[in-house]
Design an enzyme around this catalytic site. Structure first.
Site, PDB file in Angstrom:
ATOM      1  N   TYR A  95      19.726  23.260  92.748  1.00 51.53           N
ATOM      2  CA  TYR A  95      18.930  22.682  91.671  1.00 51.53           C
ATOM      3  C   TYR A  95      17.846  21.764  92.238  1.00 51.53           C
ATOM      4  O   TYR A  95      17.945  21.263  93.364  1.00 51.53           O
ATOM      5  CB  TYR A  95      19.805  21.883  90.702  1.00 51.53           C
ATOM      6  CG  TYR A  95      20.350  20.610  91.309  1.00 51.53           C
ATOM      7  CD1 TYR A  95      19.650  19.405  91.201  1.00 51.53           C
ATOM      8  CD2 TYR A  95      21.543  20.614  92.015  1.00 51.53           C
ATOM      9  CE1 TYR A  95      20.135  18.244  91.773  1.00 51.53           C
ATOM     10  CE2 TYR A  95      22.041  19.452  92.593  1.00 51.53           C
ATOM     11  CZ  TYR A  95      21.335  18.275  92.462  1.00 51.53           C
ATOM     12  OH  TYR A  95      21.807  17.124  93.051  1.00 51.53           O
ATOM     13  N   PHE A 121      13.344  13.699  91.546  1.00 51.55           N
ATOM     14  CA  PHE A 121      14.289  12.627  91.842  1.00 51.55           C
ATOM     15  C   PHE A 121      15.528  13.118  92.589  1.00 51.55           C
ATOM     16  O   PHE A 121      16.306  12.319  93.110  1.00 51.55           O
ATOM     17  CB  PHE A 121      14.713  11.888  90.558  1.00 51.55           C
ATOM     18  CG  PHE A 121      15.291  12.786  89.485  1.00 51.55           C
ATOM     19  CD1 PHE A 121      16.629  13.158  89.519  1.00 51.55           C
ATOM     20  CD2 PHE A 121      14.497  13.230  88.431  1.00 51.55           C
ATOM     21  CE1 PHE A 121      17.159  13.960  88.533  1.00 51.55           C
ATOM     22  CE2 PHE A 121      15.027  14.035  87.447  1.00 51.55           C
ATOM     23  CZ  PHE A 121      16.371  14.415  87.490  1.00 51.55           C
ATOM     24  N   ASP A 122      15.747  14.449  92.666  1.00 50.66           N
ATOM     25  CA  ASP A 122      16.907  14.944  93.403  1.00 50.66           C
ATOM     26  C   ASP A 122      16.764  16.446  93.622  1.00 50.66           C
ATOM     27  O   ASP A 122      16.143  17.143  92.805  1.00 50.66           O
ATOM     28  CB  ASP A 122      18.210  14.662  92.624  1.00 50.66           C
ATOM     29  CG  ASP A 122      19.461  14.900  93.465  1.00 50.66           C
ATOM     30  OD1 ASP A 122      19.341  14.932  94.702  1.00 50.66           O
ATOM     31  OD2 ASP A 122      20.542  15.045  92.881  1.00 50.66           O
ATOM     32  N   ILE A 160      26.111  15.650  83.719  1.00 54.03           N
ATOM     33  CA  ILE A 160      25.564  15.295  82.411  1.00 54.03           C
ATOM     34  C   ILE A 160      25.814  16.437  81.417  1.00 54.03           C
ATOM     35  O   ILE A 160      25.956  17.596  81.797  1.00 54.03           O
ATOM     36  CB  ILE A 160      24.059  14.971  82.507  1.00 54.03           C
ATOM     37  CG1 ILE A 160      23.270  16.160  83.088  1.00 54.03           C
ATOM     38  CG2 ILE A 160      23.825  13.699  83.304  1.00 54.03           C
ATOM     39  CD1 ILE A 160      21.769  15.967  83.075  1.00 54.03           C
ATOM     40  N   TYR A 173      20.949  10.820  80.603  1.00 49.60           N
ATOM     41  CA  TYR A 173      21.437   9.477  80.937  1.00 49.60           C
ATOM     42  C   TYR A 173      21.161   8.451  79.847  1.00 49.60           C
ATOM     43  O   TYR A 173      21.407   7.257  80.043  1.00 49.60           O
ATOM     44  CB  TYR A 173      20.827   9.027  82.267  1.00 49.60           C
ATOM     45  CG  TYR A 173      21.315   9.879  83.419  1.00 49.60           C
ATOM     46  CD1 TYR A 173      22.550   9.635  83.999  1.00 49.60           C
ATOM     47  CD2 TYR A 173      20.548  10.945  83.891  1.00 49.60           C
ATOM     48  CE1 TYR A 173      23.005  10.427  85.044  1.00 49.60           C
ATOM     49  CE2 TYR A 173      20.992  11.737  84.931  1.00 49.60           C
ATOM     50  CZ  TYR A 173      22.224  11.479  85.510  1.00 49.60           C
ATOM     51  OH  TYR A 173      22.682  12.275  86.535  1.00 49.60           O
ATOM     52  N   PHE A 229      15.424  20.438  85.013  1.00 50.47           N
ATOM     53  CA  PHE A 229      16.165  20.907  86.178  1.00 50.47           C
ATOM     54  C   PHE A 229      15.898  22.392  86.386  1.00 50.47           C
ATOM     55  O   PHE A 229      16.072  23.202  85.464  1.00 50.47           O
ATOM     56  CB  PHE A 229      17.679  20.703  85.973  1.00 50.47           C
ATOM     57  CG  PHE A 229      18.113  19.279  86.069  1.00 50.47           C
ATOM     58  CD1 PHE A 229      18.445  18.729  87.293  1.00 50.47           C
ATOM     59  CD2 PHE A 229      18.187  18.480  84.936  1.00 50.47           C
ATOM     60  CE1 PHE A 229      18.856  17.410  87.390  1.00 50.47           C
ATOM     61  CE2 PHE A 229      18.603  17.168  85.023  1.00 50.47           C
ATOM     62  CZ  PHE A 229      18.937  16.620  86.253  1.00 50.47           C
TER      63      PHE A 229
END
Length: 558
Positions: free
Chosen positions: A64, A74-75, A94, A120, A137
């Protein structure tokens, strides 16, 4: 940022409250975007394989990349070069992931746009994810391992390590061959076998094994996580040769392989004829009643004494006979109707379907009274009796006439159950006559009347009175003044204690044929029954009124 995904979801629904969002999201076209639920959107980038999608409890593996709506990354598991694994539907990621990834197929690549309520929420995930942030994502579903809660109570989880063959799974009566290694959570071995056979319903080692094998296919390998209630509970298990003890309330990890199984089935509803398949047969066809079969047989007693052997000698032809003709014991006849060509089976037959309560001298030994017998049966070949759909109209009438004559011969020999079967089969040949000529319809009607009447006579002999009544009613629907049908239906009604209906049929029969001797005899018998019934009824009501009068007198005295 893996730790972020392992946090419980913020707000929203928990795993037990999820809505059913249907299959639409599983069938998008490349480039198409749809809302799944609660603002969660999915855009398909690359189609996956097949039709299956993961379910809650499955262990999934994904790559991902996560970004904010402005494109800020961010990731990314791709940047780390390590796929991310988690258990679906357990709150390990999540909520948007738990919902969205359930719509993906193996190898599929999609972009999910996830509103903050399913991500979140108001708190965000500082410092990289702001409060109330909608996230995107890019997810590729690499694979998943199916993990099932097979008892639906969290007691046994099954993870498939190697897929099995075909689609069949064992049933309670089947005999399974398994390999297993059972360990405690610390890796201590508490049970092991390189091959053990047991009947599913009887179980082995611990209750979880029987529960699990019923969900497995041949050659399937699984890892079981077993809670104490399906292991050894509060008592645990003492140590034995080469195996450590199982402490009280211990969770077990069991590696289990279903090597093979022998299918065991109930041939009769009363569980008195059991068939265990030793070698699978060919195709789907089975013999029907009246089929000519060729078999190899070995008959044994419970102590292993062989009392019959056919078709096994050097140069010896298989034993040939016709089913449903009492040429072999009833249990063997019934079992053969459930076998396929080339099948080898062990048939266990209760005395009721074997030689009964009398001694029987067989080819190689005497079968004592009330013996359960065991036959190893090899169905070499068979020729089915022709069915009605394979015949033209002329052949159907000819076949029906032949079955009627066979039924008559069985009836005269006192074999009423076999006679009944012949009459029923005769009627089946000519049941649907829309394609018959007028002359053939007349012949078919005459045969239906004769066979149903004769079948009713069989049912009366067999004390199946309700069936006799139904057969006579069928005849009367064709010939409303048929005296034999009225007479036999009256007999059935009398045995069923429907005396008023019996009287109606007797009167009607005598209106048609006033001099019929048999009906007159039945009329006298009916009058005696009615007289006896009236006496009993009078006595019943007399006793009842006497009791009521005593109660009334006692009431007045008080």
């Amino acid at each position: 940022m893996d730790e972020d995904f392992e946090m419980p979801p913020v707000g929203g629904m928990n795993g037990d409250d999820e809505m059913d969002f249907g299959d639409d999201a599983s069938f998008l076209k490349v480039g198409e975007e749809k809302e799944i639920q609660q603002g969660l959107k999915k855009k398909l980038l690359k189609e996956g394989e097949g039709f299956e999608t993961p379910e809650n409890g499955d262990e999934v593996e994904v790559h991902y990349t996560g970004t904010l709506l402005d494109g800020t990354k961010f990731d990314s598991s791709r940047d780390r070069g390590t796929p991310f694994k988690f258990t679906l539907g357990q709150g390990q990621v999540i909520k948007g992931w738990d919902i969205g990834i359930k719509t993906m197929k193996k190898g599929e690549n999609a972009v999910f746009t996830i509103p903050s309520e399913l991500a979140y929420g108001e708190s965000g995930s500082p410092p990289t994810i702001p409060a109330n942030a909608t996230l995107q994502f890019d997810v590729e579903l690499l694979s998943w391992s199916s993990v099932k809660d097979i008892c639906k109570d969290g007691g046994v989880f099954k993870k498939i390590v190697a897929a099995g063959e075909k689609w069949e799974t064992p049933k309670d009566l089947d005999e399974v061959l398994v390999k297993y290694v059972a360990k405690l959570e610390d890796g201590t071995v508490v049970g092991k076998s390189d091959g053990v056979e047991f009947t599913v319903k009887d179980g082995y080692f611990c209750p979880a094994l029987a529960k699990a094998v019923k969900t497995m296919k041949k050659a399937e390998k699984v890892l079981l996580t077993v809670k104490p209630q399906y292991g050894f509970g509060e008592k645990g298990k003492p140590a034995s040769a080469g195996e450590a003890a199982v402490p009280p309330n211990a969770t077990l990890e069991i590696e289990l392989e279903l090597v093979s199984w022998k299918t065991v089935s109930e041939v009769t509803d009363d569980n008195k004829v059991i068939k265990k398949i030793l070698k699978e047969g060919e195709g789907y066809e089975r013999p029907n009643e009246g089929a000519v079969v060729k078999v190899k047989l070995i008959g044994k007693l419970g102590d292993g004494t062989v009392f019959l052997k056919k078709g096994h000698g050097e140069g010896e032809e298989p034993f040939e006979f016709k089913t449903d003709e009492e040429q072999v014991i009833d249990g063997l006849d019934k079992a053969l109707l459930k076998m396929k060509k080339g099948e080898v089976a062990l048939v266990t037959i209760d005395p009721v379907y074997a030689f009964g309560s009398t001694e029987s001298k067989q080819e190689l030994a005497v079968v004592p009274p009330n013996s359960t017998v065991y036959y190893e049966v090899d169905l070499v070949s068979f020729d089915k009796e022709r069915e009605s759909w394979d015949m033209n109209t002329e052949e159907k009438i000819e076949a029906a006439g032949k079955k009627k004559e066979e039924g008559n011969a069985k009836f005269k020999a006192g074999k009423y159950a076999l006679a009944s079967k012949r009459y029923e089969k005769a009627v089946k040949y000519i049941e649907y006559d829309s394609s018959f000529s007028e002359d053939e319809k007349k012949q078919a009607k005459a045969l239906k009347v004769a066979c149903n009447l004769n079948d009713a006579a069989c049912k009366l002999k067999l004390k199946e009175y309700r069936q006799a009544e139904k057969l006579c009613t069928k005849v009367l629907e064709l010939e409303s003044t048929n005296v034999k049908a009225l007479y036999r239906r009256a007999q059935a009604y009398m045995e069923l204690a429907d005396l008023d209906l019996a009287e109606f049929d007797v009167k009607k029969a005598l209106e048609v044929d006033p001099d019929n001797r048999e009906v007159k005899v039945e009329q006298r018998r009916l009058k005696e029954k009615m007289k006896e019934f009236n006496k009993k009824e009078a006595k019943f009501y007399g006793n009842m009124f006497a009791k009521l009068s005593h109660i009334f007198v006692d009431f007045k005295r008080n």
